[in-house]
Write an enzyme that holds these catalytic residues in place. Structure first.
Site, PDB file in Angstrom:
ATOM      1  CG  LEU A 158     -25.708 -31.436  15.165  1.00 27.26           C
ATOM      2  CD1 LEU A 158     -25.821 -30.171  14.310  1.00 27.26           C
ATOM      3  CD2 LEU A 158     -24.294 -31.543  15.719  1.00 27.26           C
ATOM      4  CG  ASN A 217     -20.565 -33.041  14.988  1.00 29.47           C
ATOM      5  OD1 ASN A 217     -21.119 -32.876  16.055  1.00 29.47           O
ATOM      6  ND2 ASN A 217     -19.352 -32.588  14.757  1.00 29.47           N
ATOM      7  CG  ASP A 218     -16.772 -35.178  13.878  1.00 29.12           C
ATOM      8  OD1 ASP A 218     -17.573 -34.708  13.070  1.00 29.12           O
ATOM      9  OD2 ASP A 218     -15.729 -34.596  14.221  1.00 29.12           O
ATOM     10  CD  GLN A 259     -17.624 -34.031  18.976  1.00 28.11           C
ATOM     11  OE1 GLN A 259     -17.630 -32.811  18.960  1.00 28.11           O
ATOM     12  NE2 GLN A 259     -17.123 -34.717  19.996  1.00 28.11           N
ATOM     13  CE1 TYR A 308     -16.614 -28.645  19.884  1.00 37.37           C
ATOM     14  CE2 TYR A 308     -14.765 -27.824  18.600  1.00 37.37           C
ATOM     15  CZ  TYR A 308     -16.059 -27.676  19.075  1.00 37.37           C
ATOM     16  OH  TYR A 308     -16.783 -26.560  18.735  1.00 37.37           O
ATOM     17  NE  ARG A 316     -11.586 -28.711  14.775  1.00 34.62           N
ATOM     18  CZ  ARG A 316     -11.416 -27.440  14.415  1.00 34.62           C
ATOM     19  NH1 ARG A 316     -10.892 -26.567  15.244  1.00 34.62           N
ATOM     20  NH2 ARG A 316     -11.778 -27.030  13.209  1.00 34.62           N
TER      21      ARG A 316
HETATM   22  C1  FRU Z   1     -15.468 -32.183  12.462  1.00 29.26           C
HETATM   23  C2  FRU Z   1     -15.317 -31.319  13.697  1.00 29.26           C
HETATM   24  C3  FRU Z   1     -14.051 -31.670  14.476  1.00 29.26           C
HETATM   25  C4  FRU Z   1     -14.379 -31.224  15.863  1.00 29.26           C
HETATM   26  C5  FRU Z   1     -15.842 -31.568  15.963  1.00 29.26           C
HETATM   27  C6  FRU Z   1     -16.661 -30.635  16.807  1.00 29.26           C
HETATM   28  O1  FRU Z   1     -16.800 -32.272  12.038  1.00 29.26           O
HETATM   29  O2  FRU Z   1     -15.326 -29.959  13.367  1.00 29.26           O
HETATM   30  O3  FRU Z   1     -12.879 -31.078  13.954  1.00 29.26           O
HETATM   31  O4  FRU Z   1     -13.626 -31.878  16.824  1.00 29.26           O
HETATM   32  O5  FRU Z   1     -16.347 -31.566  14.648  1.00 29.26           O
HETATM   33  O6  FRU Z   1     -17.961 -31.120  16.976  1.00 29.26           O
END
Ligand code: FRU
Length: 485
Positions: free
Chosen positions: A40, A42-43, A59, A102, A161
């Site tokens: 996966l 993400n950010d 991420q 994160y 965060r």
């Molecule tokens: C946003 C989030 C951030 C965090 C990260 C964890 O999508 O929830 O706040 O740092 O993803 O993967």
């Protein structure tokens, strides 16, 4: 003795190796969007141009297609178009980041590439702890962790965060996404002379009534003389055509007052109107452009229904977009480098009536209108419909929900009419820029893999020119170049 950090790195590389063929065999695998080699994504994180090279971290959960203890994956590029997967940048193997490295950001200082990120920890009682940490690199590839630089200030829950760091008039600033003890979203501001000692100054913005219980991924900057704060609030209720996704991403603008540590801002505006867009990050490149990249996904929004899971990967990033502040609104424009993706021009036609065409699964479609359209429809691969009516002013995107099989839609209003449109199609996504980026719709598109038909319904008299290009399918190089795995 192998450290727990080394072990975790090794396991991640093994997961990449083991699943390589399965991921590559997916017809929905993207041709020019950054996606994970497995697992996966993400950010976007640590987005920077450093010593000329563009770096995009992300991420990453290598072991399955859900969330968890994230790594920082890493891509680099010389031209913003061809991306090369680099060795893992951060591994969640220390006490202060054991449940996830994160999100965070990058800066250049002392000739080093430095990244600030959130160390996510679950303690023995199962409670969340959060640490803002630093890691640095002298070559842009290998990172040395420098540990915790800021603890949780008073007044917030541990939902604190995503540090974004920048320099202004000789001082360093950090915004952090936060939740107040009253369970409201806010953006905390910290300040430092030396990147080592950070002082909490208060809230740069928030809380705002009705704007949610947590604000993630804040990003503050000046754009064409305007103070801007982009963030992703959670817990905002849908209102008509606004805020229809599970969680939102948008911005407020106003005056950035460094003395007071406040952004005196106006109303919250959504940045993107599509189904999948979240947690974007921006930076200024050497050409002075403010470039933004987002995650083409939304947390907790039907993630388990994505068909790519079968092929052991999920999600991708958006294309980089250039931000401009025009008439009170942020516009997002495809960067000029995108032209380098073009191969053959497929057609260029003035359309006077309905039209059907076939397009490859990596394509760019451009529409220019003499004046503005009264009534228009575009059907993409029997999956997505885009309709515009001048009478109502609504532009609407429709598809079948990944979860329920029902039709779902997202809309915006274009009072000035539909004058121009650019569509970037990749195997399983679409990005639609309307009227020079005034509105953008970003979405995944899981059409049948061999579906190629694109239909235009155009009953009006206006001159409409459609141009299409085949785009390259090989811009993402996922062979990791590591010597000592
Ligand atoms: C946003 C989030 C951030 C965090 C990260 C964890 O999508 O929830 O706040 O740092 O993803 O993967």
């Amino acid at each position: 003795m192998i450290t727990s950090e080394e072990k975790l790195r090794k396991q991640a590389y093994e997961a990449v190796e083991k699943n390589k063929e399965t991921v590559q065999a997916d017809p929905y695998r993207q041709g020019y969007h950054m996606m994970p080699p497995v697992g996966l994504l993400n950010d976007p994180n640590g987005w920077i141009q450093w010593r000329g090279t563009y770096h995009m971290f992300f991420q990453w959960m290598p072991f399955h297609t859900g969330h968890g203890a994230k790594y920082w994956g890493h891509y680099s590029s010389e031209n913003l178009v061809d991306w090369k997967l680099e060795p893992i940048a951060l591994t969640p193997g220390d006490w202060f980041d054991k449940n996830g490295c994160y999100s965070g950001s990058a800066i250049e200082h002392d000739d080093k590439l430095k990244v600030f990120y959130t160390g996510n920890v679950r303690n023995n009682q199962g409670e969340r702890e959060t640490y803002q940490c630093l890691a640095e690199s002298i070559n842009g590839n290998d990172f040395v962790k420098k540990g915790v630089k800021a603890e949780l200030p008073e007044g917030y829950t541990a939902h604190f965060r995503d540090p974004k760091v920048w320099k202004h008039e000789g001082k360093w600033y950090m915004v952090v996404g936060a939740q107040t003890l009253e369970r409201q979203g806010a953006v905390a501001l910290l300040e430092s002379e030396d990147l080592e000692i950070w002082t909490h100054k208060g809230e740069l913005a928030g809380p705002v009534e009705g704007l949610g219980y947590m604000w993630e991924c804040p990003d503050t900057f000046e754009l064409d003389g305007q103070g801007v704060l982009i963030f992703s609030p959670q817990g905002v209720e849908a209102q008509g055509i606004d805020f229809n996704n599970q969680y939102q991403t948008g911005y407020v603008t106003g005056e950035l007052d460094y003395e007071a540590g406040k952004l005196n801002h106006g109303a919250f505006t959504e940045l993107d109107r599509g189904f999948e867009f979240y947690a974007p990050q921006s930076m200024i490149d050497k050409k002075g452009r403010r470039l933004l990249v987002g995650w083409m996904g939304v947390p907790d929004q039907n993630e388990e229904h994505h068909p790519t899971i079968k092929h052991h990967w999920i999600h991708n990033l958006t294309l980089p977009r250039e931000l401009k502040f025009i008439n009170g609104k942020i516009h997002q424009l495809p960067i000029e480098e995108m032209k380098q993706l073009r191969e053959e021009k497929l057609f260029e036609e003035v359309v006077g009536a309905d039209l059907s065409k076939t397009l490859p699964r990596t394509a760019e479609l451009e529409m220019d209108v003499d004046g503005s359209l009264s009534q228009f429809e575009l059907h993409l691969f029997d999956y997505l419909s885009l309709t515009y009516s001048k009478e109502t002013g609504y532009f609407t995107m429709e598809r079948t929900s990944l979860a329920t099989g029902n039709t779902e839609s997202r809309s915006c209003r274009l009072i000035e009419g539909l004058q121009q449109m650019k569509v970037f199609i990749d195997h399983s996504s679409v990005e639609i820029f309307l009227n020079d980026g005034k509105e953008v719709f970003t979405s995944r598109m899981f059409a049948e893999p061999d579906e190629r038909m694109v239909k235009v319904v155009h009953k009006g008299k206006e001159r409409l020119k459609l141009t299409a290009w085949q785009l390259r399918n090989d811009a993402i190089d996922q062979d990791i170049h590591v010597n000592n795995i």
